[in-house]
Enzyme design. Structure first.
Site, PDB file in Angstrom:
ATOM      1  N   LYS A 144       3.409  -4.482   0.464  1.00  0.00           N
ATOM      2  CA  LYS A 144       3.227  -5.198   1.719  1.00  0.00           C
ATOM      3  C   LYS A 144       4.543  -5.263   2.482  1.00  0.00           C
ATOM      4  CE  LYS A 144      -0.863  -7.868   0.594  1.00  0.00           C
ATOM      5  NZ  LYS A 144      -1.701  -7.239   1.631  1.00  0.00           N
ATOM      6  N   LYS A 195     -13.412  -3.347   2.657  1.00  0.00           N
ATOM      7  CA  LYS A 195     -13.441  -4.422   1.672  1.00  0.00           C
ATOM      8  C   LYS A 195     -14.894  -4.869   1.520  1.00  0.00           C
ATOM      9  CE  LYS A 195      -8.738  -6.189   2.259  1.00  0.00           C
ATOM     10  NZ  LYS A 195      -8.166  -4.894   2.630  1.00  0.00           N
TER      11      LYS A 195
END
Length: 327
Positions: A147, A251
């Site tokens: 990230k 997702k």
């Protein structure tokens, strides 16, 4: 894998099922740091459907900052339902409750567990990634996600250089910006991506900057993947209709109806990477089944996240259910 078997004949098309649900709350260990801040607790709901033939489990794992309903909305919806439900009620769950659609449909009969796809593992943030990858490598991971947009960009670019130097040649690295970059920063990261052969950068800019991301995707060799922009099936369809043909990070747990997601993916040949929302083993299995069935390419799926938790870590669904308190 040990889990309560769900028979093929479970829940006839017109049959009535007993409905129960139990909320859960599990702590990240350590807390997960993103450009949106520190995420300490993952909340969700386990759904249990049963009749005389057997039991099925599903999971509602919302991410409201990602475009799904809030956990509180999902709990209120579950509380509004009777203790006996049927398939028609599940089919009627509205699109603004996508995590609920997924959770209830996943509790219905499905195919047996398919072969698990290769997974990417989420690295610790910041400089800790330079040490954290080794343990994950020893566990068999060959694709890693890191990230960005968490710390100062200059510091992160230095860490990226170290990572690129230390990772083995056959490792792949993805960067996830969580829609937290400016346009100027996006250019910097894409230039770095070209330098260090990054597999792709997820969602560099906010959702409302779709056209800018399209333009950026045409300027650099590093691929851009949409993530927050395609969180739900409605968003996925919209971005496809507006011409996006890059990578779609899907997702399943917040996308909506698995049946409608399956239909979309079968109708359109898209470059899809299925990914976790830090769910328990229940939604994880359902998501991995969809990934194994619907993935077109050879990319690792983003389900290497279980090392971020130490509680509710079991693949026995009945055992997980028994650990939770009724609502």
């Amino acid at each position: 894998m040990e889990r309560l078997a769900v028979g093929v004949g479970l829940f006839s098309a017109l049959g009535v099922m007993r409905f129960e649900f139990r909320p859960y709350s599990r702590a990240f260990n350590p807390p997960l740091l993103t450009c949106h801040g520190v995420w300490r607790i993952r909340r969700g709901i386990i759904v249990r459907l049963s009749d005389e033939s057997g039991v099925g489990f599903g999971e509602i794992a919302p991410l409201d900052w990602f475009g799904s309903e809030r956990v509180e909305d999902a709990i209120a919806f579950c509380q509004s339902l009777p203790s006996q439900i049927d398939r028609s009620l599940i089919r009627a769950i509205p699109a603004d409750l996508p995590a609920c659609q997924f959770g209830f449909e996943s509790a219905l009969p499905s195919v047996s567990r398919l072969e698990t796809p290769r997974m990417s593992a989420l690295l610790p943030p910041g400089e800790r990634a330079c040490q954290g990858w080794e343990t994950l490598w020893q566990q068999g991971y060959r694709t890693f996600k890191w990230k960005i947009g968490v710390n100062a960009i200059g510091d992160e670019l230095k860490t990226l250089k170290q990572l690129a130097e230390w990772l083995p040649n056959n490792a792949k690295l993805r960067l996830d910006a969580n829609a937290g970059l400016t346009v100027e920063q996006a250019h910097q990261w894409l230039e770095a991506g070209d330098t260090y052969n990054i597999e792709f950068i997820e969602q560099p800019l906010p959702v409302d900057q779709f056209e800018t991301m399209v333009a950026l995707s045409q300027q650099y060799a590093t691929t851009i993947a949409l993530d927050e922009s395609v969180a739900t099936l409605r968003q996925l369809q919209t971005c496809y209709d507006h011409g996006w043909r890059g990578i779609f990070v899907i997702k399943p747990a917040i996308a909506g109806s698995p049946a409608r997601l399956r239909q979309f993916c079968q109708q359109h040949s898209i470059d899809a990477v299925f990914s976790s929302v830090f769910e328990t083993a229940i939604a994880r299995e359902a998501g991995l089944n969809l990934a194994a069935e619907l993935s077109c390419g050879d990319r690792a799926v983003g389900y290497g996240t279980t090392h971020w938790f130490t509680d509710l870590v079991t693949e026995n669904f009945e055992e997980l259910w028994q650990r939770l308190s009724p609502c």
